[in-house]
Motif scaffolding. Structure first.
Motif, PDB file in Angstrom:
ATOM      1  N   SER A   1      30.670  11.613  60.784  1.00 34.34           N
ATOM      2  CA  SER A   1      30.791  11.338  59.279  1.00 34.34           C
ATOM      3  C   SER A   1      31.096  10.031  59.234  1.00 34.34           C
TER       4      SER A   1
ATOM      5  N   ARG B   1      25.531  14.611  53.963  1.00 34.15           N
ATOM      6  CA  ARG B   1      25.644  15.914  53.032  1.00 34.15           C
ATOM      7  C   ARG B   1      26.295  17.030  53.535  1.00 34.15           C
ATOM      8  N   GLU B   2      26.790  17.987  52.748  1.00 26.40           N
ATOM      9  CA  GLU B   2      27.375  19.226  53.369  1.00 26.40           C
ATOM     10  C   GLU B   2      26.637  19.605  54.750  1.00 26.40           C
ATOM     11  N   TYR B   3      25.489  19.853  54.798  1.00 28.23           N
ATOM     12  CA  TYR B   3      24.877  20.225  56.020  1.00 28.23           C
ATOM     13  C   TYR B   3      24.092  19.040  56.445  1.00 28.23           C
ATOM     14  N   HIS B   4      24.087  18.545  57.677  1.00 23.97           N
ATOM     15  CA  HIS B   4      23.261  17.500  58.385  1.00 23.97           C
ATOM     16  C   HIS B   4      22.791  18.141  59.765  1.00 23.97           C
TER      17      HIS B   4
ATOM     18  N   TRP C   1      24.930  18.456  62.923  1.00 20.60           N
ATOM     19  CA  TRP C   1      26.024  19.586  62.945  1.00 20.60           C
ATOM     20  C   TRP C   1      25.529  20.839  64.053  1.00 20.60           C
TER      21      TRP C   1
END
Length: 130
Positions: free
Chosen positions: A10, A22-25, A28
């Motif tokens: 991040s 963003r919240e989901y990448h 992850w």
């Protein structure tokens, strides 16, 4: 909650693109091999950004020096006078205001910018807070 690796990614993403993922990448949930591919792509973009910023600082320094030369052609007898004329419409209350002036020129985080701050601290007139 992010893991240690996700926090590092991040931070790196923010350095490369100016914002956190963003919240989901994809990173992850990626396999270790895919994470390495994504990391390498971000690293390439990060290198490009570093090079772009370096080119931008060169242009900003050239622009500042051209402005300084312009003040010399207006009749400033020396660099100190030219700098005084360049800053006379600005208000300075402390050294941080001088740094802000140099930052606005785009050169604060250069050797020349740091030297300019020291030079301007001796030239500008500091005002008292009202």
């Amino acid at each position: 909650m992010f893991t240690y690796d996700e926090n590092i990614f991040s931070d790196f993403h923010k350095d490369a693109y100016g914002f956190r993922p963003r919240e989901y990448h994809e990173f992850w949930d990626a396999t270790p091999e895919r994470k390495q591919e994504i990391w390498d792509m971000v690293a390439d973009d990060f290198e490009f950004e570093i090079e772009r910023e370096a080119r931008e600082k060169v242009v900003d320094l050239e622009r500042f020096n051209a402005l300084l030369e312009k003040f010399m052609t207006y009749g400033a007898a020396d660099r100190t006078t030219a700098l005084r004329w360049m800053t006379e419409d600005s208000k300075f209350y402390n050294e941080q205001d001088v740094e802000h002036f140099v930052w606005n020129q785009g050169i604060l985080f250069t050797a020349e910018g740091r030297a300019l701050v020291k030079e301007l601290v001796e030239i500008v007139k500091f005002e008292e807070y009202a």
